[in-house]
Design a protein around this motif. Structure first.
Motif, PDB file in Angstrom:
ATOM      1  N   PRO A 143       0.824  -1.210   0.000  1.00 31.40           N
ATOM      2  CA  PRO A 143       0.000   0.000   0.000  1.00 31.40           C
ATOM      3  C   PRO A 143       0.859   1.261   0.000  1.00 31.40           C
ATOM      4  CG  PRO A 143       0.069  -0.942   2.195  1.00 31.40           C
ATOM      5  CD  PRO A 143       0.762  -1.920   1.290  1.00 31.40           C
ATOM      6  N   LEU A 144       0.413   2.261  -0.737  1.00 28.10           N
ATOM      7  CA  LEU A 144       1.108   3.539  -0.771  1.00 28.10           C
ATOM      8  C   LEU A 144       0.712   4.368   0.448  1.00 28.10           C
ATOM      9  CD1 LEU A 144       0.626   4.188  -4.565  1.00 28.10           C
ATOM     10  CD2 LEU A 144       2.792   3.683  -3.435  1.00 28.10           C
ATOM     11  N   LEU A 145       1.604   5.250   0.851  1.00 29.82           N
ATOM     12  CA  LEU A 145       1.409   6.054   2.058  1.00 29.82           C
ATOM     13  C   LEU A 145       0.055   6.749   2.033  1.00 29.82           C
ATOM     14  CD1 LEU A 145       3.223   6.761   4.522  1.00 29.82           C
ATOM     15  CD2 LEU A 145       3.769   8.902   3.333  1.00 29.82           C
ATOM     16  N   PRO A 146      -0.719   6.673   3.115  1.00 29.52           N
ATOM     17  CA  PRO A 146      -2.044   7.301   3.133  1.00 29.52           C
ATOM     18  C   PRO A 146      -1.970   8.824   3.100  1.00 29.52           C
ATOM     19  CG  PRO A 146      -1.472   6.499   5.318  1.00 29.52           C
ATOM     20  CD  PRO A 146      -0.422   5.986   4.384  1.00 29.52           C
ATOM     21  N   SER A 147      -3.087   9.432   2.698  1.00 31.88           N
ATOM     22  CA  SER A 147      -3.237  10.892   2.699  1.00 31.88           C
ATOM     23  C   SER A 147      -2.186  11.607   1.863  1.00 31.88           C
ATOM     24  CB  SER A 147      -3.217  11.432   4.137  1.00 31.88           C
ATOM     25  OG  SER A 147      -4.278  10.898   4.882  1.00 31.88           O
ATOM     26  N   THR A 148      -1.738  10.958   0.792  1.00 29.57           N
ATOM     27  CA  THR A 148      -0.794  11.573  -0.141  1.00 29.57           C
ATOM     28  C   THR A 148      -1.361  11.514  -1.559  1.00 29.57           C
ATOM     29  OG1 THR A 148       0.348   9.457  -0.417  1.00 29.57           O
ATOM     30  CG2 THR A 148       1.248  10.982   1.222  1.00 29.57           C
ATOM     31  N   TRP A 149      -0.894  12.418  -2.388  1.00 27.74           N
ATOM     32  CA  TRP A 149      -1.254  12.385  -3.808  1.00 27.74           C
ATOM     33  C   TRP A 149      -0.516  11.228  -4.470  1.00 27.74           C
ATOM     34  CZ3 TRP A 149      -4.927  15.598  -5.735  1.00 27.74           C
ATOM     35  CH2 TRP A 149      -5.258  16.730  -4.985  1.00 27.74           C
ATOM     36  N   ILE A 150      -1.204  10.502  -5.329  1.00 34.62           N
ATOM     37  CA  ILE A 150      -0.583   9.399  -6.074  1.00 34.62           C
ATOM     38  C   ILE A 150      -0.570   9.760  -7.556  1.00 34.62           C
ATOM     39  CG2 ILE A 150      -0.707   6.968  -6.705  1.00 34.62           C
ATOM     40  CD1 ILE A 150      -2.363   6.503  -4.156  1.00 34.62           C
ATOM     41  N   VAL A 151       0.622   9.733  -8.143  1.00 28.60           N
ATOM     42  CA  VAL A 151       0.757   9.956  -9.584  1.00 28.60           C
ATOM     43  C   VAL A 151       1.248   8.675 -10.226  1.00 28.60           C
ATOM     44  CG1 VAL A 151       1.915  11.244 -11.414  1.00 28.60           C
ATOM     45  CG2 VAL A 151       1.237  12.415  -9.311  1.00 28.60           C
ATOM     46  N   VAL A 152       0.463   8.147 -11.146  1.00 28.15           N
ATOM     47  CA  VAL A 152       0.883   6.988 -11.934  1.00 28.15           C
ATOM     48  C   VAL A 152       1.270   7.499 -13.315  1.00 28.15           C
ATOM     49  CG1 VAL A 152       0.212   4.790 -12.960  1.00 28.15           C
ATOM     50  CG2 VAL A 152      -0.626   5.406 -10.675  1.00 28.15           C
ATOM     51  N   ARG A 153       2.570   7.440 -13.612  1.00 24.11           N
ATOM     52  CA  ARG A 153       3.046   7.907 -14.921  1.00 24.11           C
ATOM     53  C   ARG A 153       3.378   6.720 -15.798  1.00 24.11           C
ATOM     54  NH1 ARG A 153       7.394  11.004 -13.867  1.00 24.11           N
ATOM     55  NH2 ARG A 153       9.085   9.912 -14.908  1.00 24.11           N
ATOM     56  N   ILE A 154       2.818   6.718 -16.998  1.00 24.51           N
ATOM     57  CA  ILE A 154       3.095   5.654 -17.957  1.00 24.51           C
ATOM     58  C   ILE A 154       3.924   6.216 -19.109  1.00 24.51           C
ATOM     59  CG2 ILE A 154       0.934   4.504 -17.359  1.00 24.51           C
ATOM     60  CD1 ILE A 154      -0.148   5.415 -20.080  1.00 24.51           C
ATOM     61  N   ASP A 155       4.752   5.374 -19.688  1.00 30.15           N
ATOM     62  CA  ASP A 155       5.608   5.760 -20.825  1.00 30.15           C
ATOM     63  C   ASP A 155       5.566   4.668 -21.873  1.00 30.15           C
ATOM     64  OD1 ASP A 155       7.316   8.280 -20.019  1.00 30.15           O
ATOM     65  OD2 ASP A 155       7.291   7.005 -18.246  1.00 30.15           O
ATOM     66  N   GLY A 156       5.608   5.087 -23.121  1.00 32.17           N
ATOM     67  CA  GLY A 156       5.659   4.124 -24.208  1.00 32.17           C
ATOM     68  C   GLY A 156       6.987   3.370 -24.224  1.00 32.17           C
ATOM     69  N   ARG A 157       6.927   2.089 -24.483  1.00 31.40           N
ATOM     70  CA  ARG A 157       8.131   1.265 -24.572  1.00 31.40           C
ATOM     71  C   ARG A 157       8.542   1.110 -26.040  1.00 31.40           C
ATOM     72  NH1 ARG A 157       7.595  -3.733 -23.608  1.00 31.40           N
ATOM     73  NH2 ARG A 157       9.764  -4.104 -23.007  1.00 31.40           N
ATOM     74  N   GLY A 158       9.774   1.532 -26.332  1.00 33.26           N
ATOM     75  CA  GLY A 158      10.276   1.396 -27.700  1.00 33.26           C
ATOM     76  C   GLY A 158       9.489   2.204 -28.716  1.00 33.26           C
ATOM     77  N   PHE A 159       9.013   3.381 -28.327  1.00 33.39           N
ATOM     78  CA  PHE A 159       8.172   4.159 -29.242  1.00 33.39           C
ATOM     79  C   PHE A 159       8.962   4.818 -30.367  1.00 33.39           C
ATOM     80  CE2 PHE A 159       4.337   3.148 -27.384  1.00 33.39           C
ATOM     81  CZ  PHE A 159       3.293   3.910 -27.881  1.00 33.39           C
ATOM     82  N   HIS A 160      10.277   4.924 -30.222  1.00 33.13           N
ATOM     83  CA  HIS A 160      11.071   5.458 -31.334  1.00 33.13           C
ATOM     84  C   HIS A 160      10.968   4.515 -32.537  1.00 33.13           C
ATOM     85  CE1 HIS A 160      12.833   8.911 -29.415  1.00 33.13           C
ATOM     86  NE2 HIS A 160      13.222   8.192 -28.371  1.00 33.13           N
ATOM     87  N   LYS A 161      11.129   3.218 -32.282  1.00 31.67           N
ATOM     88  CA  LYS A 161      11.022   2.242 -33.372  1.00 31.67           C
ATOM     89  C   LYS A 161       9.595   2.163 -33.893  1.00 31.67           C
ATOM     90  CE  LYS A 161      14.837  -0.713 -31.811  1.00 31.67           C
ATOM     91  NZ  LYS A 161      15.234  -2.063 -31.333  1.00 31.67           N
ATOM     92  N   LEU A 162       8.629   2.211 -32.968  1.00 27.67           N
ATOM     93  CA  LEU A 162       7.229   2.130 -33.380  1.00 27.67           C
ATOM     94  C   LEU A 162       6.835   3.331 -34.239  1.00 27.67           C
ATOM     95  CD1 LEU A 162       4.208   0.838 -31.487  1.00 27.67           C
ATOM     96  CD2 LEU A 162       4.071   3.198 -32.260  1.00 27.67           C
ATOM     97  N   SER A 163       7.250   4.521 -33.833  1.00 31.64           N
ATOM     98  CA  SER A 163       6.889   5.727 -34.593  1.00 31.64           C
ATOM     99  C   SER A 163       7.569   5.746 -35.960  1.00 31.64           C
ATOM    100  CB  SER A 163       7.256   6.989 -33.803  1.00 31.64           C
ATOM    101  OG  SER A 163       8.650   7.065 -33.574  1.00 31.64           O
ATOM    102  N   ASP A 164       8.793   5.218 -36.032  1.00 31.84           N
ATOM    103  CA  ASP A 164       9.466   5.131 -37.334  1.00 31.84           C
ATOM    104  C   ASP A 164       8.774   4.124 -38.240  1.00 31.84           C
ATOM    105  OD1 ASP A 164      11.317   7.024 -36.612  1.00 31.84           O
ATOM    106  OD2 ASP A 164      12.871   5.579 -36.036  1.00 31.84           O
ATOM    107  N   HIS A 165       8.399   2.974 -37.668  1.00 28.04           N
ATOM    108  CA  HIS A 165       7.773   1.920 -38.465  1.00 28.04           C
ATOM    109  C   HIS A 165       6.443   2.378 -39.054  1.00 28.04           C
ATOM    110  CE1 HIS A 165       6.733  -2.140 -39.753  1.00 28.04           C
ATOM    111  NE2 HIS A 165       5.542  -1.964 -39.203  1.00 28.04           N
TER     112      HIS A 165
END
Length: 307
Positions: free
Chosen positions: A37-59
């Motif tokens: 569990p994450l610390l109570p009474s705190t803001w939680i930020v879930v950041r997602i990032d693309g994996r290998g998007f340089h190759k995907l965007s080129d393709h």
């Protein structure tokens, strides 16, 4: 294993394990599970990032420096995540990353780190793939170039630091976009090689890049699209309020908030589901954005806009 019928559907059998199976000798393996569990009474930020998007965007031949289709697809997937999880209060996206914010009162999945992160990542990825044909109708997805994302959860103790995090991402958006706009203009319009353009831009500051764009190519960076310069902000839309003449400097989230009851949480979720999730491209560094939308930080839904 015994069966009983679900009376709500009159068709679906529910499997009920007998008592001897519920407490088998193998159940000890559950002791190896770690509670996270994450610390109570705190803001939680879930950041997602693309994996290998340089190759995907080129393709898939994404346009440089920005492909509006790709950004709109990211935003569309993020909107669906916001709709699916009414606990979220705001999200911010740029390029192939998105930050989703849960308030200090959030009790979703008992604030378990892995559950929150995997739910965000899997839901976003599912919608990104599902909506792909809408934005790239002539280029269907095919292995091995399939989009996937990783994610992490970070907690922030108060509103000021949360806002600093959001400001950091927007500043990063501006810095990266100015560089990419200048770099790809020099390559695509100026005929330079990637290496030469990179070498010339090394050590330059914002004013230098603006000068290159304007003097060589007649491009005023200020006229570039706001989505590229400021990124995308997602939130639930209520009636805007007039900012106070003297804004309070008190940090609402600096004091731990009382845990909401289950009925309170359910009521707030229903109210949030009624609000439209909007995609905006505005300055979130200055106070005005937050002052006119107090529901984002307070967690209390505002008045729905009049039709």
């Amino acid at each position: 294993m015994s069966r009983r019928w679900d009376k709500s559907t009159h068709s679906t059998p529910l499997l009920i394990p007998p008592p001897d199976m519920a407490n088998s000798k193998f159940e000890y393996v559950k002791d190896f599970e770690q509670s996270d569990p994450l610390l109570p009474s705190t803001w939680i930020v879930v950041r997602i990032d693309g994996r290998g998007f340089h190759k995907l965007s080129d393709h898939y031949a994404f346009q440089k420096p920005n492909d509006r289709r790709a950004l709109d697809l990211m935003n569309a997937a993020a909107v669906e995540v916001m709709k699916d999880l009414p606990d979220l209060c705001i999200a911010y996206g740029v390029s192939d990353e998105y930050s989703f914010v849960f308030p200090p009162t959030c009790q979703l999945f008992e604030r378990r780190n892995a559950k929150l992160v995997t739910t965000i990542v899997s839901t976003f990825t599912a919608y990104y793939i599902y909506l792909w044909p809408t934005y790239f109708p002539s280029t269907p997805l095919a292995p091995p170039y399939l989009p996937s994302f990783d994610g992490r959860a970070v907690i922030y103790p108060n509103t000021r630091i949360l806002r600093d995090y959001m400001s950091w991402r927007q500043v990063d958006c501006h810095i990266n976009n100015l560089y990419n706009t200048t770099f790809w203009t020099m390559v695509l319009q100026g005929g330079m090689t990637n290496t030469d353009a990179e070498q010339e831009l090394k050590g330059t500051v914002s004013s230098d890049k603006n000068e290159i764009l304007f003097k060589r190519f007649g491009i005023n960076y200020n006229n570039e699209g706001e989505i590229y310069k400021k990124g995308s902000v997602l939130y639930r839309q209520y009636e805007l309020v007039e900012p106070k003449a003297t804004p309070s400097t008190e940090d609402e989230a600096s004091v731990p908030e009382a845990k909401q009851s289950r009925s309170q949480q359910d009521k707030l979720k229903k109210l949030r589901r009624k609000a439209q999730v909007v995609v905006d491209h505005v300055d979130i560094i200055k106070d005005n954005f937050w002052a006119r939308r107090p529901w984002i930080l307070s967690g209390t839904p505002g008045k729905l806009p009049q039709n």
